[in-house]
Design an enzyme around this catalytic site. Structure first.
Site, short mmCIF file in Angstrom:
data_model
loop_
_atom_site.label_atom_id
_atom_site.label_comp_id
_atom_site.label_asym_id
_atom_site.label_seq_id
_atom_site.Cartn_x
_atom_site.Cartn_y
_atom_site.Cartn_z
CG ASP A 121 -14.39 -13.08 71.28
OD1 ASP A 121 -13.32 -12.28 70.97
OD2 ASP A 121 -15.19 -13.79 70.60
CG LEU A 122 -18.12 -7.87 76.12
CD1 LEU A 122 -17.51 -7.18 77.40
CD2 LEU A 122 -18.90 -6.74 75.45
#
Length: 194
Positions: free
Chosen positions: A44-45
């Site tokens: 994920d970011l």
């Protein structure tokens, strides 16, 4: 001959080759020939840690396909408290929250430390940092390691949410027998042999 790399992905970096709004892995890996290299899974970011890149499609498939049961281990900090009951739920296969709730495979959890949110300010980054630290510094938090074998979207965050905890920091430290080297700096890459 195939190539294999370990990348220490920083939070705020997208596991993609192009994005209009955020830095991508390509911004960090410009010196590598990204014509054929592909990430093995995604992060994920806001998740940092181990990201493997390779041009070996069979290896990529083996490491990411849920049927292979490859362990992915993460270090985390989460809001809330952790009990033996919550451990049992995760070890038996918690129901993942979301649009289509479904049971996850059993997860292994090891708890390391309990403290207050204000004590871990260095781990919280991005837009949520100021809000969380300003409004909730006395909130109980705990850290630990969680190991999963599926690799579903936001799986660790959703597992913790399923037991009423909120993940505020996440770092992948291992995929199968590939371990993030302790001396590999954030944003750096190193070649390895699986």
């Amino acid at each position: 001959m195939y190539h294999y790399y370990i990348f220490h992905k920083p939070a705020g970096c997208i596991t993609a080759l192009r994005d209009e709004n955020n830095p991508t892995i390509l911004d960090y890996l410009g010196s590598l020939d990204m014509e054929r290299l592909r990430p093995v899974g995604r992060l994920d970011l806001d998740t940092e840690g181990l990201l493997v890149l390779t041009d070996d499609g069979a290896y990529n498939q083996q490491m990411t396909h849920p049927d292979m049961g490859i362990e992915k281990e993460y270090f985390f900090w989460a809001l809330g408290s952790f009990t033996d009951e919550k451990r049992k739920i995760l070890q038996c296969g918690a129901k993942l929250p979301g649009k289509n709730p479904s049971p996850a495979r059993p997860a292994k959890v090891t708890i390391l430390k309990e403290c207050l949110l204000g004590d871990i300010h260095d781990f919280i980054t991005g837009k949520k940092r100021e809000h969380i630290l300003k409004n909730r510094p006395e909130t109980p938090v705990f850290s630990g390691y969680i190991t999963v074998t599926e690799g579903r979207k936001h799986e660790v965050k959703r597992l913790l949410k399923s037991v009423s905890c909120c993940c505020v920091y996440l770092k992948r430290v291992r995929m199968g027998n590939v371990v993030l080297p302790g001396d590999l700096e954030l944003g750096k890459v190193r070649e390895f042999t699986p």
